[in-house]
Design a protein around this motif. Sequence first.
Motif, PDB file in Angstrom:
ATOM      1  N   MET A   1       0.546  -1.137  -0.155  1.00 39.54           N
ATOM      2  CA  MET A   1       0.032   0.107  -0.011  1.00 39.54           C
ATOM      3  C   MET A   1       0.753   1.416   0.364  1.00 39.54           C
ATOM      4  O   MET A   1       1.755   1.834   0.685  1.00 39.54           O
ATOM      5  CB  MET A   1      -0.695  -0.279   1.551  1.00 39.54           C
ATOM      6  CG  MET A   1      -1.634   1.117   1.241  1.00 39.54           C
ATOM      7  SD  MET A   1      -2.821   1.388   2.725  1.00 39.54           S
ATOM      8  CE  MET A   1      -4.253   0.273   1.716  1.00 39.54           C
ATOM      9  N   HIS A  22       4.746   0.313  -2.368  1.00 42.37           N
ATOM     10  CA  HIS A  22       4.125  -0.170  -3.939  1.00 42.37           C
ATOM     11  C   HIS A  22       2.653   0.045  -3.461  1.00 42.37           C
ATOM     12  O   HIS A  22       2.128  -1.268  -2.454  1.00 42.37           O
ATOM     13  CB  HIS A  22       4.638  -0.862  -3.895  1.00 42.37           C
ATOM     14  CG  HIS A  22       6.627  -0.962  -3.970  1.00 42.37           C
ATOM     15  ND1 HIS A  22       6.809   0.020  -5.510  1.00 42.37           N
ATOM     16  CD2 HIS A  22       7.583  -0.748  -3.698  1.00 42.37           C
ATOM     17  CE1 HIS A  22       7.805   0.280  -4.740  1.00 42.37           C
ATOM     18  NE2 HIS A  22       8.463  -0.309  -3.773  1.00 42.37           N
ATOM     19  N   ALA A  23       1.869   0.503  -4.303  1.00 36.94           N
ATOM     20  CA  ALA A  23       0.434  -0.371  -4.625  1.00 36.94           C
ATOM     21  C   ALA A  23       0.202  -1.400  -4.854  1.00 36.94           C
ATOM     22  O   ALA A  23      -0.916  -1.672  -4.018  1.00 36.94           O
ATOM     23  CB  ALA A  23      -0.101   0.469  -5.992  1.00 36.94           C
ATOM     24  N   GLU A  24       1.239  -1.914  -6.158  1.00 33.97           N
ATOM     25  CA  GLU A  24       0.481  -3.639  -5.370  1.00 33.97           C
ATOM     26  C   GLU A  24      -0.912  -3.661  -6.681  1.00 33.97           C
ATOM     27  O   GLU A  24      -1.282  -5.165  -6.009  1.00 33.97           O
ATOM     28  CB  GLU A  24       1.373  -4.095  -4.690  1.00 33.97           C
ATOM     29  CG  GLU A  24       2.606  -4.318  -4.541  1.00 33.97           C
ATOM     30  CD  GLU A  24       2.929  -5.127  -3.055  1.00 33.97           C
ATOM     31  OE1 GLU A  24       2.230  -6.368  -2.841  1.00 33.97           O
ATOM     32  OE2 GLU A  24       4.271  -5.104  -2.936  1.00 33.97           O
ATOM     33  N   SER A  25      -1.527  -2.492  -7.655  1.00 35.13           N
ATOM     34  CA  SER A  25      -2.423  -3.188  -7.884  1.00 35.13           C
ATOM     35  C   SER A  25      -2.538  -3.737  -9.138  1.00 35.13           C
ATOM     36  O   SER A  25      -3.613  -4.369  -9.354  1.00 35.13           O
ATOM     37  CB  SER A  25      -3.037  -1.558  -8.001  1.00 35.13           C
ATOM     38  OG  SER A  25      -2.484  -1.296  -9.215  1.00 35.13           O
ATOM     39  N   ASP A  31       0.930  -1.571 -12.921  1.00 31.01           N
ATOM     40  CA  ASP A  31       0.569  -0.797 -11.476  1.00 31.01           C
ATOM     41  C   ASP A  31      -0.045   0.471 -11.604  1.00 31.01           C
ATOM     42  O   ASP A  31       0.193   1.496 -11.941  1.00 31.01           O
ATOM     43  CB  ASP A  31       1.604  -0.795 -10.894  1.00 31.01           C
ATOM     44  CG  ASP A  31       0.444  -0.722  -9.330  1.00 31.01           C
ATOM     45  OD1 ASP A  31      -0.226  -0.087  -9.144  1.00 31.01           O
ATOM     46  OD2 ASP A  31       1.260  -1.275  -8.159  1.00 31.01           O
ATOM     47  N   VAL A  33      -2.263   2.145  -9.993  1.00 34.22           N
ATOM     48  CA  VAL A  33      -2.152   3.397  -8.773  1.00 34.22           C
ATOM     49  C   VAL A  33      -0.605   3.930  -8.330  1.00 34.22           C
ATOM     50  O   VAL A  33      -0.761   4.485  -8.610  1.00 34.22           O
ATOM     51  CB  VAL A  33      -2.840   2.459  -8.321  1.00 34.22           C
ATOM     52  CG1 VAL A  33      -2.826   3.775  -6.593  1.00 34.22           C
ATOM     53  CG2 VAL A  33      -3.926   2.051  -8.583  1.00 34.22           C
ATOM     54  N   CYS A  34       0.011   2.727  -9.047  1.00 32.58           N
ATOM     55  CA  CYS A  34       2.003   3.699  -8.098  1.00 32.58           C
ATOM     56  C   CYS A  34       1.805   4.916  -9.761  1.00 32.58           C
ATOM     57  O   CYS A  34       2.315   5.675  -9.795  1.00 32.58           O
ATOM     58  CB  CYS A  34       2.886   2.513  -9.129  1.00 32.58           C
ATOM     59  SG  CYS A  34       4.726   3.113  -8.205  1.00 32.58           S
ATOM     60  N   GLN A  99      -7.674   7.543  -4.289  1.00 32.31           N
ATOM     61  CA  GLN A  99      -7.865   7.216  -3.067  1.00 32.31           C
ATOM     62  C   GLN A  99      -8.723   6.556  -3.432  1.00 32.31           C
ATOM     63  O   GLN A  99      -9.603   5.467  -2.737  1.00 32.31           O
ATOM     64  CB  GLN A  99      -7.554   7.701  -2.234  1.00 32.31           C
ATOM     65  CG  GLN A  99      -8.208   6.900  -0.740  1.00 32.31           C
ATOM     66  CD  GLN A  99      -7.295   7.878   0.557  1.00 32.31           C
ATOM     67  OE1 GLN A  99      -6.729   7.434   1.337  1.00 32.31           O
ATOM     68  NE2 GLN A  99      -8.417   8.967   0.811  1.00 32.31           N
ATOM     69  N   SER A 102      -9.186   3.557  -5.549  1.00 38.82           N
ATOM     70  CA  SER A 102      -8.604   2.957  -5.453  1.00 38.82           C
ATOM     71  C   SER A 102      -8.455   2.744  -3.568  1.00 38.82           C
ATOM     72  O   SER A 102      -6.806   2.488  -3.331  1.00 38.82           O
ATOM     73  CB  SER A 102      -7.348   2.760  -5.775  1.00 38.82           C
ATOM     74  OG  SER A 102      -7.701   2.433  -7.093  1.00 38.82           O
ATOM     75  N   ASP A 104      -8.301   0.331  -1.763  1.00 39.09           N
ATOM     76  CA  ASP A 104      -7.129  -0.297  -0.685  1.00 39.09           C
ATOM     77  C   ASP A 104      -5.774  -0.207  -1.370  1.00 39.09           C
ATOM     78  O   ASP A 104      -5.194  -1.442  -0.454  1.00 39.09           O
ATOM     79  CB  ASP A 104      -7.836  -1.928  -1.192  1.00 39.09           C
ATOM     80  CG  ASP A 104      -8.862  -2.054  -1.122  1.00 39.09           C
ATOM     81  OD1 ASP A 104      -9.585  -2.217   0.111  1.00 39.09           O
ATOM     82  OD2 ASP A 104      -9.895  -3.264  -1.934  1.00 39.09           O
ATOM     83  N   TYR A 105      -4.900   1.014  -1.894  1.00 40.20           N
ATOM     84  CA  TYR A 105      -3.648   0.514  -2.406  1.00 40.20           C
ATOM     85  C   TYR A 105      -3.184   2.187  -2.063  1.00 40.20           C
ATOM     86  O   TYR A 105      -2.303   2.111  -1.914  1.00 40.20           O
ATOM     87  CB  TYR A 105      -4.175   0.533  -3.811  1.00 40.20           C
ATOM     88  CG  TYR A 105      -4.449  -0.768  -4.761  1.00 40.20           C
ATOM     89  CD1 TYR A 105      -3.674  -1.887  -4.112  1.00 40.20           C
ATOM     90  CD2 TYR A 105      -5.770  -0.743  -4.908  1.00 40.20           C
ATOM     91  CE1 TYR A 105      -4.361  -3.380  -4.716  1.00 40.20           C
ATOM     92  CE2 TYR A 105      -6.463  -1.931  -5.708  1.00 40.20           C
ATOM     93  CZ  TYR A 105      -6.058  -3.001  -5.045  1.00 40.20           C
ATOM     94  OH  TYR A 105      -6.196  -3.994  -6.071  1.00 40.20           O
TER      95      TYR A 105
END
Length: 119
Positions: A1, A22-25, A31, A33-34, A99, A102, A104-105
């Motif tokens: 996150m 890191h978002a790791e979405s 990614d 989000v990142c 946010q 997303s 969760d990220y």
Amino acid sequence: MIQAQFDRLKNNEIISIEISGHAESGPYGQDVVCAAVSALSIGTINSIIEIAGLSPSIIIDEEEGGYLSMKLPDGQSEKQSHTAQILLESLLLSLKSVQEESPDYIKIKQKNYNNGGAF
């Protein structure tokens, strides 16, 4: 996150930001989000340098990524300060939009320094 922290002085001005994690979405290179957080934050810092004419203190983890810290310099003119605040409030607003899409990220936090800004 991704964790994003905005530090504010007693007068509510943003004095620094710190973005880590890191978002790791999605897979590396995909990614979104990142990518969004990186583009927004780097674009804002570039604008602070070019438009506001300031030289902030910047720390970036260039080896592993996932870390960016920026602190505005002391001794800003009123115009520079005003421009920087508009840019930083815009960054905060944009990251809040990411946010909302997303949650969760990315997590955004604001910290107030009530003592006038001594870090």
